[in-house]
Design a protein around this motif. Structure first.
Motif, PDB file in Angstrom:
ATOM      1  N   VAL A  57       0.806  -1.148   0.147  1.00 38.83           N
ATOM      2  CA  VAL A  57       0.444   0.358   0.531  1.00 38.83           C
ATOM      3  C   VAL A  57       0.716   1.015  -0.423  1.00 38.83           C
ATOM      4  CG1 VAL A  57      -1.979  -0.598   1.081  1.00 38.83           C
ATOM      5  CG2 VAL A  57      -0.854  -0.131   2.463  1.00 38.83           C
ATOM      6  N   ASN A  86      -3.865  -8.899  -4.083  1.00 36.75           N
ATOM      7  CA  ASN A  86      -4.534  -8.986  -3.122  1.00 36.75           C
ATOM      8  C   ASN A  86      -5.941  -9.770  -3.067  1.00 36.75           C
ATOM      9  OD1 ASN A  86      -5.305  -6.059  -2.000  1.00 36.75           O
ATOM     10  ND2 ASN A  86      -7.283  -6.466  -3.581  1.00 36.75           N
ATOM     11  N   ARG A  90      -3.424 -10.657   0.425  1.00 34.43           N
ATOM     12  CA  ARG A  90      -3.487  -9.601   1.583  1.00 34.43           C
ATOM     13  C   ARG A  90      -4.628  -9.376   2.227  1.00 34.43           C
ATOM     14  NH1 ARG A  90      -2.839  -5.589  -2.748  1.00 34.43           N
ATOM     15  NH2 ARG A  90      -0.775  -6.067  -2.701  1.00 34.43           N
ATOM     16  N   GLY A  91      -4.967  -9.519   3.556  1.00 32.96           N
ATOM     17  CA  GLY A  91      -5.720  -9.949   3.919  1.00 32.96           C
ATOM     18  C   GLY A  91      -6.239 -11.077   5.092  1.00 32.96           C
ATOM     19  N   THR A 103      -9.097   6.733  13.441  1.00 31.23           N
ATOM     20  CA  THR A 103      -9.508   7.245  11.935  1.00 31.23           C
ATOM     21  C   THR A 103      -9.514   5.852  10.605  1.00 31.23           C
ATOM     22  OG1 THR A 103      -6.867   7.846  11.336  1.00 31.23           O
ATOM     23  CG2 THR A 103      -8.333   9.637  12.210  1.00 31.23           C
ATOM     24  N   SER A 104      -8.898   4.427  11.565  1.00 31.34           N
ATOM     25  CA  SER A 104      -9.148   3.777  11.040  1.00 31.34           C
ATOM     26  C   SER A 104      -9.502   2.894   9.966  1.00 31.34           C
ATOM     27  CB  SER A 104      -8.013   3.012  11.187  1.00 31.34           C
ATOM     28  OG  SER A 104      -6.383   3.563  11.392  1.00 31.34           O
ATOM     29  N   LYS A 122     -12.895 -12.266   3.183  1.00 36.02           N
ATOM     30  CA  LYS A 122     -11.460 -12.379   3.477  1.00 36.02           C
ATOM     31  C   LYS A 122     -11.943 -13.826   4.570  1.00 36.02           C
ATOM     32  CE  LYS A 122      -8.900  -9.356   1.183  1.00 36.02           C
ATOM     33  NZ  LYS A 122      -8.984  -9.887   0.018  1.00 36.02           N
TER      34      LYS A 122
ATOM     35  N   SER B 232      -7.015   7.458   6.374  1.00 39.34           N
ATOM     36  CA  SER B 232      -5.652   6.119   7.150  1.00 39.34           C
ATOM     37  C   SER B 232      -7.289   4.810   6.931  1.00 39.34           C
ATOM     38  CB  SER B 232      -6.075   6.321   8.508  1.00 39.34           C
ATOM     39  OG  SER B 232      -5.735   7.503   9.313  1.00 39.34           O
ATOM     40  N   SER B 233      -8.825   5.871   7.048  1.00 39.99           N
ATOM     41  CA  SER B 233      -9.454   4.531   6.692  1.00 39.99           C
ATOM     42  C   SER B 233      -9.236   3.431   5.713  1.00 39.99           C
ATOM     43  CB  SER B 233     -11.002   4.502   6.698  1.00 39.99           C
ATOM     44  OG  SER B 233     -11.385   5.585   6.056  1.00 39.99           O
ATOM     45  N   LEU B 235      -6.615   3.628   3.464  1.00 36.74           N
ATOM     46  CA  LEU B 235      -4.906   2.770   3.987  1.00 36.74           C
ATOM     47  C   LEU B 235      -5.468   1.180   4.592  1.00 36.74           C
ATOM     48  CD1 LEU B 235      -2.262   2.949   3.517  1.00 36.74           C
ATOM     49  CD2 LEU B 235      -2.576   3.256   5.577  1.00 36.74           C
ATOM     50  N   TYR B 236      -6.235   1.418   5.088  1.00 35.79           N
ATOM     51  CA  TYR B 236      -6.752   0.171   6.090  1.00 35.79           C
ATOM     52  C   TYR B 236      -7.756  -0.731   5.581  1.00 35.79           C
ATOM     53  CZ  TYR B 236      -8.664  -3.098   9.283  1.00 35.79           C
ATOM     54  OH  TYR B 236      -9.123  -4.233   9.834  1.00 35.79           O
ATOM     55  N   ALA B 239      -4.675  -2.043   3.059  1.00 37.07           N
ATOM     56  CA  ALA B 239      -4.118  -3.213   2.888  1.00 37.07           C
ATOM     57  C   ALA B 239      -4.979  -4.479   3.648  1.00 37.07           C
ATOM     58  CB  ALA B 239      -2.911  -2.574   4.450  1.00 37.07           C
ATOM     59  N   MET B 240      -5.718  -5.034   3.588  1.00 37.72           N
ATOM     60  CA  MET B 240      -6.470  -5.653   4.649  1.00 37.72           C
ATOM     61  C   MET B 240      -7.615  -6.480   3.054  1.00 37.72           C
ATOM     62  SD  MET B 240      -6.474  -6.217   7.333  1.00 37.72           S
ATOM     63  CE  MET B 240      -7.871  -7.498   7.881  1.00 37.72           C
ATOM     64  N   GLY B 241      -6.931  -5.847   1.592  1.00 44.02           N
ATOM     65  CA  GLY B 241      -6.981  -6.164   0.281  1.00 44.02           C
ATOM     66  C   GLY B 241      -8.442  -6.420   0.159  1.00 44.02           C
ATOM     67  N   LEU B 242      -9.110  -4.885   0.655  1.00 43.90           N
ATOM     68  CA  LEU B 242     -10.988  -5.256  -0.143  1.00 43.90           C
ATOM     69  C   LEU B 242     -10.660  -4.627  -1.716  1.00 43.90           C
ATOM     70  CD1 LEU B 242     -12.801  -3.188   2.889  1.00 43.90           C
ATOM     71  CD2 LEU B 242     -13.518  -5.641   1.977  1.00 43.90           C
ATOM     72  N   PRO B 243     -11.397  -5.206  -1.732  1.00 41.95           N
ATOM     73  CA  PRO B 243     -11.486  -4.972  -3.641  1.00 41.95           C
ATOM     74  C   PRO B 243     -11.655  -3.226  -4.224  1.00 41.95           C
ATOM     75  CG  PRO B 243     -13.269  -6.767  -3.287  1.00 41.95           C
ATOM     76  CD  PRO B 243     -12.961  -6.227  -2.177  1.00 41.95           C
ATOM     77  N   ARG B 244     -10.827  -2.763  -4.723  1.00 44.32           N
ATOM     78  CA  ARG B 244     -10.651  -1.475  -4.978  1.00 44.32           C
ATOM     79  C   ARG B 244     -12.541  -0.790  -5.133  1.00 44.32           C
ATOM     80  NH1 ARG B 244      -8.134   2.627  -3.752  1.00 44.32           N
ATOM     81  NH2 ARG B 244      -7.665   4.289  -4.899  1.00 44.32           N
ATOM     82  N   PRO B 245     -13.345  -2.083  -5.866  1.00 45.72           N
ATOM     83  CA  PRO B 245     -14.716  -0.733  -6.497  1.00 45.72           C
ATOM     84  C   PRO B 245     -15.063  -1.030  -4.828  1.00 45.72           C
ATOM     85  CG  PRO B 245     -13.731  -2.263  -7.881  1.00 45.72           C
ATOM     86  CD  PRO B 245     -12.804  -2.380  -6.253  1.00 45.72           C
ATOM     87  N   ILE B 246     -15.440  -2.158  -3.791  1.00 41.18           N
ATOM     88  CA  ILE B 246     -16.289  -1.667  -3.119  1.00 41.18           C
ATOM     89  C   ILE B 246     -15.349  -0.614  -1.567  1.00 41.18           C
ATOM     90  CG2 ILE B 246     -16.587  -2.870  -0.727  1.00 41.18           C
ATOM     91  CD1 ILE B 246     -17.761  -4.286  -2.652  1.00 41.18           C
TER      92      ILE B 246
END
Lengths: 344, 334
Positions: A57, A86, A90-91, A103-104, A122, B232-233, B235-236, B239-246
């Motif tokens: 990322v 992905n 990842r995840g 904020t995450s 996931k 940050s959300s 980014l999170y 980093a957790m690999g959620l599909p980009r469209p989601i």
């Protein structure tokens, strides 16, 4: 032991207005399965960048990767098919505990909705995505049976991270929870997908001191119980000492020393490590700083980047970065003039 | 419940808002140097007849008495008689409301359907050719006068290409009235031929109104997405690999829409005033045409009636927007 994650000679920079900032300069790094590894260094030493590079990322418009590999179970994450990484790594195999639990989370969905969205994609119960007739991601269904199983797993893990009344917590919005609760949720989310490696980027800096120890203890205990490896970045040696099996020290984008926890504190070999340990506040209340400043990453010094501040530095230190030498089992140091072995 | 409170407070605020509006409009109508009595009496009336009419209509009374009388009439649902149609103004307004409502709703739907996706894409591809192109289009979309755009569209689509009618609301008679919105009524009675005609007639005026509105929505959505996309959300979630469209179309868009939705409420006010011009150009039988005709005839009471009507609509739309806001952003109900 075989390495779970192995970063080899990773060199990358960020394009800035002042030029290329050389953030990582040929970094080598490894974590074994089930190991809790602390990645320690001052702010700006590149530890967060390294963590983000592993997670994939980095800001893609600014980051420039010059060379190196990030091997996870033998697969190079930089060279592999990004969709595969992905979808499956990842995840799932590698998860993330962020620095700032405030904020995450997205502020406009309940934490339950956000956790279930992670699980939808996931969950370890999700069958591998094998192409075929693909619906757009937004229209993909969440099968009811798996949803119920996932939800049961979520509730169970919320209990494990000591969040009472998990049903009520899932129905809340992030702003209705405390920082400690949110970080417990983050840890739960990181473990839900049954990963091999959790990357925790300064997971407690945003929390109250009293909560910090609880959260770290929790992370350590759950990781050990499940045999999950943890990469913990921190600028706080005390934090690292409490929960890590081994520590890697970084300085200005270079890793300088890596050692098991007992050797690290008993017999540091790199002058920077020794200075870092000496800078810890003593019981009599004195603090010993390190003279000089962290170098600019736009124009870093040649060779070992610590040489301008090092009292042992010689001409070879500016000419060439030393190769890693092995001090003992799993104790590596990159220094032309390492400190002598401490008496046992 | 907090949401109920918001609705109730806003409804109560409607009263002072309308009172203030009436006072201002009344004042403006009396500052304008025209004599309503002279207009009502006609060109051939002599001074005695005009004075007699003035007494009869109550225009000889002090202004505050006239204003109080107007309020009293309003409470009974009276707005006076239109000089133009010789019908009660309130009836004219009621019968013309659906046409304007249909036009503005179509315009806002079109603007949202165009503006939000373009705003998101523009933010995701920031500083790309597409982004720069869209900036040019949106800035000009905001700057172009609507009557000019209306006539250009008429020239191109109605006269040159002949794929859309020049003006009017429908060919022949309208469908059986249920809601007064032709599109809805055609669908209800399943009159496909009329539906096609109604939609073709609606296309150009709705497009004229929608373009500046879409431009505003593009800019606000773009700014909203840019603010959230680096958070940050996101980014999170990446980093957790959620599909980009989601991440983009579910999480980022919902946060980004908070400011856009507020704008949509304000845009509606702009659309109402824009409708006055656009309806006149396209001869659309709505409130706007009524307002223009009333202004041209110096028909004070009709102008006041229209202004109050439009003011109430604006307040109600913004109430709906505030309620929508509490649905989108849970923090706003704190």
């Amino acid at each position: 032991m075989t390495a779970l994650l192995e970063v080899q000679d990773l060199k990358l920079g960020f394009r800035t207005e002042g030029g290329l900032a050389r953030v990582l300069d040929g970094v080598n790094f490894r974590i074994d399965a089930g190991q809790v590894m602390g990645l320690v260094g001052e702010s700006g030493c590149g530890k967060t960048t390294l963590a983000r590079a592993v997670l994939g990322v980095l800001p893609h418009h600014a980051a420039q990767i010059d060379r190196g590999r990030i091997l996870f179970r033998g697969t190079d994450l930089l060279g592999a098919d990004p969709r595969m990484v992905n979808d499956r790594i990842r995840g799932r195999a590698i998860t993330f505990v962020p620095q700032d639990p405030f904020t995450s989370f997205s502020p406009v969905f309940t934490v339950g909705a956000q956790i279930m969205d992670i699980m939808k994609w996931k969950s370890p119960r999700r069958p591998a995505d094998n192409g075929g007739a693909r619906l757009p991601a937004l229209l993909r269904p969440y099968p009811g049976a798996r949803r119920r199983a996932d939800r049961a797993a979520v509730l169970e893990l919320l209990d494990a991270v000591q969040l009472p009344q998990p049903e009520r917590i899932l129905a809340k919005y992030p702003h209705e929870l405390s920082g400690g609760q949110r970080q417990r949720l983050m840890i739960a989310m990181a473990l839900l997908t049954e990963p091999d490696l959790v990357i925790a980027d300064e997971p407690t800096t945003a929390l109250d001191v009293t909560i910090q120890a609880q959260i770290l203890g929790l992370l350590r205990r759950l990781a050990t119980e499940r045999g999950v490896a943890v990469l913990l970045t921190t600028h706080d040696l005390g934090t690292a000492y409490e929960i890590c099996d081994a520590i890697t020290v970084m300085y200005a984008g270079q890793e300088v020393e890596s050692a098991p926890i007992d050797r690290f504190f008993r017999s540091p070999a790199h002058p920077y490590t020794a200075r870092l340990l000496a800078s810890l506040p003593k019981s009599e209340g004195t603090v010993a700083g390190i003279p000089g400043e962290v170098p600019s990453l736009l124009r870093p010094p040649g060779g070992c980047r610590f040489n301008p501040r090092c009292d042992r530095a010689g001409p070879e230190c500016t000419a060439e970065r030393p190769a890693a030498t092995r001090r003992a089992d799993f104790h590596l140091v990159r220094c032309h003039h390492p400190l002598a072995e401490a008496a046992p | 419940m907090r949401r109920f409170e918001i609705i109730l407070t806003r409804l109560l605020w409607l009263v002072p808002t309308v009172v203030g509006l009436v006072v201002i409009v009344f004042a403006i109508a009396n500052v304008v140097p025209t004599d309503p009595v002279r207009i009502i009496a006609g060109e051939n009336a002599n001074p005695e007849q005009i004075e007699a009419l003035r007494v009869k209509l109550g225009y000889d009374k002090p202004l505050y008495v006239q204003l109080l009388r107007y309020f009293a009439d309003l409470l009974h649902g009276e707005m006076g008689t239109s000089l133009y149609s010789q019908r009660p103004i309130i009836d004219d307004l009621t019968s013309r409301l659906p046409a304007t409502l249909e036009l503005t709703l179509a315009a806002i739907l079109l603007a949202v359907a165009l503006g939000i996706p373009l705003g998101v894409v523009s933010a995701l591809r920031r500083n790309s050719l597409l982004d720069h192109g869209l900036r040019v289009v949106t800035v000009s979309g905001l700057a172009i006068a609507s009557f000019w755009l209306a006539m250009e569209l008429q020239f191109l689509f109605a006269m040159k290409l002949a794929i859309a009618p020049l003006n009017g609301r429908i060919a022949g008679f309208g469908p059986d009235t249920v809601t007064g919105l032709f599109i809805v009524d055609c669908l209800l009675s399943w009159d496909i031929e009329s539906l096609g005609s109604a939609m073709r007639h609606l296309a150009l005026p709705a497009l004229t109104l929608a373009l500046p509105a879409a431009a505003t929505i593009v800019r606000f959505t773009r700014a909203g997405v840019l603010e959230v996309i680096n958070s940050s959300s996101v980014l999170y979630q990446s980093a957790m690999g959620l599909p980009r469209p989601i991440i983009v179309w579910k999480y980022v868009l919902r946060s980004a829409l908070i400011s856009t939705v507020t704008q949509i409420g304000l845009i509606f006010g702009v659309l109402l005033s824009g409708a006055v011009v656009v309806e006149a150009v396209f001869d659309w039988p709505g409130l706007g045409t009524f307002a223009v005709q009333s202004i041209l005839q110096s028909d004070h009471k009709a102008i006041m009636g229209f202004t109050i009507w439009a003011g109430c609509m604006f307040v109600l739309i913004n109430l709906a927007v505030d309620v929508l806001q509490t649905v989108i952003d849970p923090r706003s109900t704190r």
